[in-house]
Design a protein around this motif. Structure first.
Motif, PDB file in Angstrom:
ATOM      1  N   SER A 184       0.798  -1.223   0.000  1.00 45.51           N
ATOM      2  CA  SER A 184       0.000   0.000   0.000  1.00 45.51           C
ATOM      3  C   SER A 184       0.835   1.281   0.000  1.00 45.51           C
ATOM      4  O   SER A 184       0.333   2.342  -0.341  1.00 45.51           O
ATOM      5  CB  SER A 184      -0.995  -0.009   1.158  1.00 45.51           C
ATOM      6  OG  SER A 184      -0.317  -0.138   2.364  1.00 45.51           O
ATOM      7  N   LEU A 242       8.063 -13.998  14.266  1.00 45.74           N
ATOM      8  CA  LEU A 242       6.782 -13.417  13.847  1.00 45.74           C
ATOM      9  C   LEU A 242       7.003 -12.497  12.639  1.00 45.74           C
ATOM     10  O   LEU A 242       7.629 -11.451  12.753  1.00 45.74           O
ATOM     11  CB  LEU A 242       6.132 -12.639  14.989  1.00 45.74           C
ATOM     12  CG  LEU A 242       5.715 -13.457  16.211  1.00 45.74           C
ATOM     13  CD1 LEU A 242       5.010 -12.563  17.233  1.00 45.74           C
ATOM     14  CD2 LEU A 242       4.817 -14.636  15.847  1.00 45.74           C
ATOM     15  N   SER A 298       3.022 -15.280   1.998  1.00 48.38           N
ATOM     16  CA  SER A 298       1.600 -15.074   1.696  1.00 48.38           C
ATOM     17  C   SER A 298       1.426 -14.266   0.409  1.00 48.38           C
ATOM     18  O   SER A 298       0.616 -14.615  -0.450  1.00 48.38           O
ATOM     19  CB  SER A 298       0.915 -14.373   2.886  1.00 48.38           C
ATOM     20  OG  SER A 298      -0.355 -13.891   2.521  1.00 48.38           O
ATOM     21  N   GLU A 312       4.913   1.012   4.114  1.00 49.29           N
ATOM     22  CA  GLU A 312       4.593  -0.380   4.471  1.00 49.29           C
ATOM     23  C   GLU A 312       5.741  -1.310   4.076  1.00 49.29           C
ATOM     24  O   GLU A 312       6.066  -2.237   4.819  1.00 49.29           O
ATOM     25  CB  GLU A 312       3.293  -0.840   3.800  1.00 49.29           C
ATOM     26  CG  GLU A 312       2.918  -2.227   4.332  1.00 49.29           C
ATOM     27  CD  GLU A 312       1.790  -2.942   3.594  1.00 49.29           C
ATOM     28  OE1 GLU A 312       1.207  -2.374   2.646  1.00 49.29           O
ATOM     29  OE2 GLU A 312       1.516  -4.092   3.981  1.00 49.29           O
ATOM     30  N   GLN A 349      10.254  -6.954   9.137  1.00 47.77           N
ATOM     31  CA  GLN A 349       9.516  -8.094   9.699  1.00 47.77           C
ATOM     32  C   GLN A 349       9.927  -9.421   9.056  1.00 47.77           C
ATOM     33  O   GLN A 349      10.057 -10.425   9.734  1.00 47.77           O
ATOM     34  CB  GLN A 349       8.012  -7.921   9.452  1.00 47.77           C
ATOM     35  CG  GLN A 349       7.288  -7.072  10.478  1.00 47.77           C
ATOM     36  CD  GLN A 349       5.790  -7.041  10.205  1.00 47.77           C
ATOM     37  OE1 GLN A 349       5.353  -7.038   9.063  1.00 47.77           O
ATOM     38  NE2 GLN A 349       5.011  -6.997  11.271  1.00 47.77           N
ATOM     39  N   GLY A 395       4.408 -11.545  10.481  1.00 47.10           N
ATOM     40  CA  GLY A 395       3.196 -10.848  10.072  1.00 47.10           C
ATOM     41  C   GLY A 395       2.079 -11.807   9.720  1.00 47.10           C
ATOM     42  O   GLY A 395       2.099 -12.974  10.132  1.00 47.10           O
ATOM     43  N   THR A 396       1.113 -11.302   8.935  1.00 46.00           N
ATOM     44  CA  THR A 396      -0.052 -12.136   8.601  1.00 46.00           C
ATOM     45  C   THR A 396      -0.240 -12.183   7.076  1.00 46.00           C
ATOM     46  O   THR A 396       0.449 -12.924   6.403  1.00 46.00           O
ATOM     47  CB  THR A 396      -1.309 -11.599   9.311  1.00 46.00           C
ATOM     48  OG1 THR A 396      -1.553 -10.243   8.910  1.00 46.00           O
ATOM     49  CG2 THR A 396      -1.157 -11.649  10.829  1.00 46.00           C
ATOM     50  N   TYR A 397      -1.124 -11.327   6.566  1.00 47.06           N
ATOM     51  CA  TYR A 397      -1.436 -11.382   5.126  1.00 47.06           C
ATOM     52  C   TYR A 397      -0.286 -10.878   4.265  1.00 47.06           C
ATOM     53  O   TYR A 397      -0.184 -11.254   3.103  1.00 47.06           O
ATOM     54  CB  TYR A 397      -2.720 -10.588   4.834  1.00 47.06           C
ATOM     55  CG  TYR A 397      -2.579  -9.090   4.981  1.00 47.06           C
ATOM     56  CD1 TYR A 397      -2.346  -8.513   6.217  1.00 47.06           C
ATOM     57  CD2 TYR A 397      -2.680  -8.253   3.880  1.00 47.06           C
ATOM     58  CE1 TYR A 397      -2.204  -7.151   6.362  1.00 47.06           C
ATOM     59  CE2 TYR A 397      -2.549  -6.877   4.009  1.00 47.06           C
ATOM     60  CZ  TYR A 397      -2.308  -6.336   5.249  1.00 47.06           C
ATOM     61  OH  TYR A 397      -2.171  -4.984   5.384  1.00 47.06           O
ATOM     62  N   GLU A 438       8.369  -1.604   6.662  1.00 49.66           N
ATOM     63  CA  GLU A 438       7.947  -2.466   7.773  1.00 49.66           C
ATOM     64  C   GLU A 438       8.065  -3.935   7.394  1.00 49.66           C
ATOM     65  O   GLU A 438       8.570  -4.750   8.160  1.00 49.66           O
ATOM     66  CB  GLU A 438       6.512  -2.141   8.197  1.00 49.66           C
ATOM     67  CG  GLU A 438       6.068  -2.934   9.414  1.00 49.66           C
ATOM     68  CD  GLU A 438       4.630  -2.661   9.839  1.00 49.66           C
ATOM     69  OE1 GLU A 438       4.426  -1.844  10.752  1.00 49.66           O
ATOM     70  OE2 GLU A 438       3.700  -3.263   9.265  1.00 49.66           O
ATOM     71  N   ARG A 439       7.595  -4.280   6.196  1.00 52.50           N
ATOM     72  CA  ARG A 439       7.585  -5.697   5.782  1.00 52.50           C
ATOM     73  C   ARG A 439       9.005  -6.219   5.563  1.00 52.50           C
ATOM     74  O   ARG A 439       9.269  -7.402   5.796  1.00 52.50           O
ATOM     75  CB  ARG A 439       6.732  -5.878   4.530  1.00 52.50           C
ATOM     76  CG  ARG A 439       5.279  -5.410   4.653  1.00 52.50           C
ATOM     77  CD  ARG A 439       4.532  -5.993   5.828  1.00 52.50           C
ATOM     78  NE  ARG A 439       3.150  -5.499   5.921  1.00 52.50           N
ATOM     79  CZ  ARG A 439       2.307  -5.780   6.914  1.00 52.50           C
ATOM     80  NH1 ARG A 439       2.711  -6.526   7.940  1.00 52.50           N
ATOM     81  NH2 ARG A 439       1.078  -5.297   6.924  1.00 52.50           N
ATOM     82  N   PRO A 466      -3.103 -10.939  -1.487  1.00 49.46           N
ATOM     83  CA  PRO A 466      -3.803 -11.587  -0.368  1.00 49.46           C
ATOM     84  C   PRO A 466      -4.979 -10.764   0.152  1.00 49.46           C
ATOM     85  O   PRO A 466      -5.825 -11.290   0.850  1.00 49.46           O
ATOM     86  CB  PRO A 466      -2.735 -11.691   0.724  1.00 49.46           C
ATOM     87  CG  PRO A 466      -1.448 -11.372   0.068  1.00 49.46           C
ATOM     88  CD  PRO A 466      -1.753 -10.521  -1.107  1.00 49.46           C
ATOM     89  N   GLU A 467      -4.989  -9.483  -0.130  1.00 45.35           N
ATOM     90  CA  GLU A 467      -6.074  -8.612   0.333  1.00 45.35           C
ATOM     91  C   GLU A 467      -6.654  -7.900  -0.884  1.00 45.35           C
ATOM     92  O   GLU A 467      -6.125  -8.020  -1.985  1.00 45.35           O
ATOM     93  CB  GLU A 467      -5.544  -7.596   1.366  1.00 45.35           C
ATOM     94  CG  GLU A 467      -4.954  -6.312   0.791  1.00 45.35           C
ATOM     95  CD  GLU A 467      -3.663  -6.503  -0.014  1.00 45.35           C
ATOM     96  OE1 GLU A 467      -3.351  -7.630  -0.431  1.00 45.35           O
ATOM     97  OE2 GLU A 467      -2.977  -5.497  -0.248  1.00 45.35           O
ATOM     98  N   THR A 468      -7.727  -7.137  -0.704  1.00 46.68           N
ATOM     99  CA  THR A 468      -8.226  -6.310  -1.801  1.00 46.68           C
ATOM    100  C   THR A 468      -7.283  -5.113  -1.916  1.00 46.68           C
ATOM    101  O   THR A 468      -7.217  -4.282  -1.020  1.00 46.68           O
ATOM    102  CB  THR A 468      -9.658  -5.827  -1.520  1.00 46.68           C
ATOM    103  OG1 THR A 468      -9.729  -5.379  -0.159  1.00 46.68           O
ATOM    104  CG2 THR A 468     -10.666  -6.935  -1.728  1.00 46.68           C
ATOM    105  N   PRO A 469      -6.531  -5.031  -3.017  1.00 53.76           N
ATOM    106  CA  PRO A 469      -5.494  -3.996  -3.131  1.00 53.76           C
ATOM    107  C   PRO A 469      -6.052  -2.716  -3.751  1.00 53.76           C
ATOM    108  O   PRO A 469      -7.256  -2.626  -4.030  1.00 53.76           O
ATOM    109  CB  PRO A 469      -4.508  -4.643  -4.083  1.00 53.76           C
ATOM    110  CG  PRO A 469      -5.392  -5.406  -5.034  1.00 53.76           C
ATOM    111  CD  PRO A 469      -6.593  -5.863  -4.233  1.00 53.76           C
TER     112      PRO A 469
END
Lengths: 319, 319
Positions: free
Chosen positions: A25, A178, A187, A29, A36, A180-182, A32-33, A198-201
């Motif tokens: 996004s 850890l 993922s 972000e 992580q 993250g998730t999506y 951060e990713r 994985p999400e609605t982008p």
């Protein structure tokens, strides 16, 4: 849409097959990713402005140990003058500091890699791509935002990363770190294989970026890069001769081709007041430099003619 | 733009002053940020479909202990039939399961709160807001995506949260729990106060959402809710009498007003083939229900007349 945009970008930047292209996004972000997913203990950062500093801070906020080499605002780095600790897992460089207009030459990035072959090398090129011609055998990952050189509304970060980065993320997952998730790398990758997310982008921006890249490929990356240099030369030559402006970045080798920064004797808002009659405007300085500096976005959306118009207007009204 | 959109949303949903409105990149991201920022040890989830299941899984992926109450696909929950462990910090409910068309009545959400006053209550209303009329004194937070009832391209999640949620996030930060970087609640809040975001957001969608909400406020939320019910009744009455379709959700109290799901004897793609002549189409079932179910998005963008047209076309060609 996903495939059209990534195929176009592969052509534009000459991205090798062992690199993936992910949509996130924002570049924020992506910072951060990266931490992580790719740092278990230690990252290293070259910090010389607000954006590289924030990237550095993210590592600490995520519980990692972050080393930094610092340079003052407006200054760049000299690869031979600092050492990166051997334990570093990720080297994080900001190729173009949008806040100060300091850029890191591609040759210097390559030198850093030569001296540090083990660590993953991440290059923040938020406000410079597609201008820099990276040697992809010398970096593991780069990323950019669409609201800079691609001229779109904000809301999409594009992350280019190779198999070494994916392998590192897998190792961390296997160790139950850890991640993250999506938006773990695994993922995103599992969906990217089918040109999905994985999400609605931000579908709108993925579509529009595909169109902008299509236009850029028609023009040709060589022409875009050449024009960027021609326009940067025009702007820097004007600054050199101006009585009001002076270089924001002292070392010519570190002066960004896409983010032209100049110190101004007249406060930045007054510069823009004088430019109003020409329906032109420049950016103000970043944060505490708001009035003391101007920033000119030398992005592909602006033609050589438009830049000439700006230089002439500045000469006429400010000198 | 930020202020125009949030002010409009406050009016539309009658959001009290002790609630903040944040913009994130998707509801999927909001699931992650809820767990990161508001759960130190334990969350509880009502799981009855793909989306509520994913929310539940996020908690485990972030190293927390997640309890769940499960119901089969197409089934809902009865508040008197399950207990939430006392140690639960966050109760996560999916008000409208987009995958199965099962909805949780607002009265049931309120009953869950009455029995569990300590835990924070989060309500995923991705595909139902602005339809449900929440009692904000009974929930701590709700959130939605713009690509459902607000009819916009994907890429923006809207998170509504109260002072209890903010307080909990502060406690976790004080305890040095890793809550993230730019999208910790405190980071978003510090920018939201000035109608800004910590990163470059999806500006285009924030702007467009403001415009859609402006239209909705002109029409009035009471009318929108009434029309949603009228259209849902038309569709459910048709399904009841149809020889081909039957209710996807058995309990009438759990049938969603915004996501109408029906089992179909004729495979979903054939239903759409028959509808082609009318320039109409319905959604297919979710995942493994792709052919066996149809889903009709009963969103405010579709008028009563359009819905009547769809029902008449279905009656004529399928019966």
């Amino acid at each position: 849409m996903y495939k059209h945009t990534t195929d176009g970008l592969r052509t534009l930047l000459n991205i090798p097959d062992n690199y993936q292209i992910f949509f996130l996004s924002s570049a924020t972000e992506i910072w951060e990713r990266i931490i992580q997913n790719c740092v278990e203990h230690t990252s290293f950062h070259c910090v010389n402005g607000s954006f590289s500093k924030r990237f550095y801070e993210f590592s600490g906020e995520l519980g990692k140990k972050a080393f930094k080499e610092e340079a003052a605002f407006g200054k760049g780095f000299y690869p031979e003058k600092f050492e990166i600790p051997a334990e570093t897992e990720a080297i994080c460089l900001t190729q173009n500091e949008t806040s100060s207009g300091v850029s890191m030459p591609v040759a210097d990035i390559n030198k850093i890699r030569e001296k540090n072959k083990e660590a993953l090398l991440f290059v923040d090129a938020v406000s410079s791509l597609p201008y820099p011609e990276f040697d992809f055998t010398k970096i593991d990952s780069t990323f950019f935002s669409v609201q800079k050189c691609f001229g779109l509304p904000a809301g999409l970060g594009v992350w280019i990363l190779n198999d070494r980065v994916i392998e590192k993320a897998k190792q961390l997952e296997a160790k139950k770190v850890l991640t993250g998730t999506y938006h773990t790398i695994s993922s995103i990758l599992s969906k990217a294989k089918d040109n999905q997310t994985p999400e609605t982008p931000n579908v709108w921006n993925i579509f529009l970026l595909g169109k902008v890249i299509e236009d850029m490929n028609k023009k040709g990356i060589a022409t875009i890069r050449k024009e960027t240099e021609v326009k940067a030369d025009m702007l820097y030559n004007y600054i050199k001769d101006s009585n009001n402006f002076s270089f924001g970045v002292e070392d010519p080798a570190h002066r960004s081709k896409t983010t032209i920064v100049a110190n101004t004797a007249i406060p930045a808002p007054e510069v823009n007041k004088k430019l109003e009659q020409f329906d032109l405007a420049v950016g103000s300085g970043y944060s505490s430099y708001k009035e003391k500096q101007i920033r000119i976005a030398n992005f592909p959306a602006y033609s050589v003619e438009k830049t000439e118009e700006l230089v002439n207007a500045l000469k006429k009204t400010i000198g």
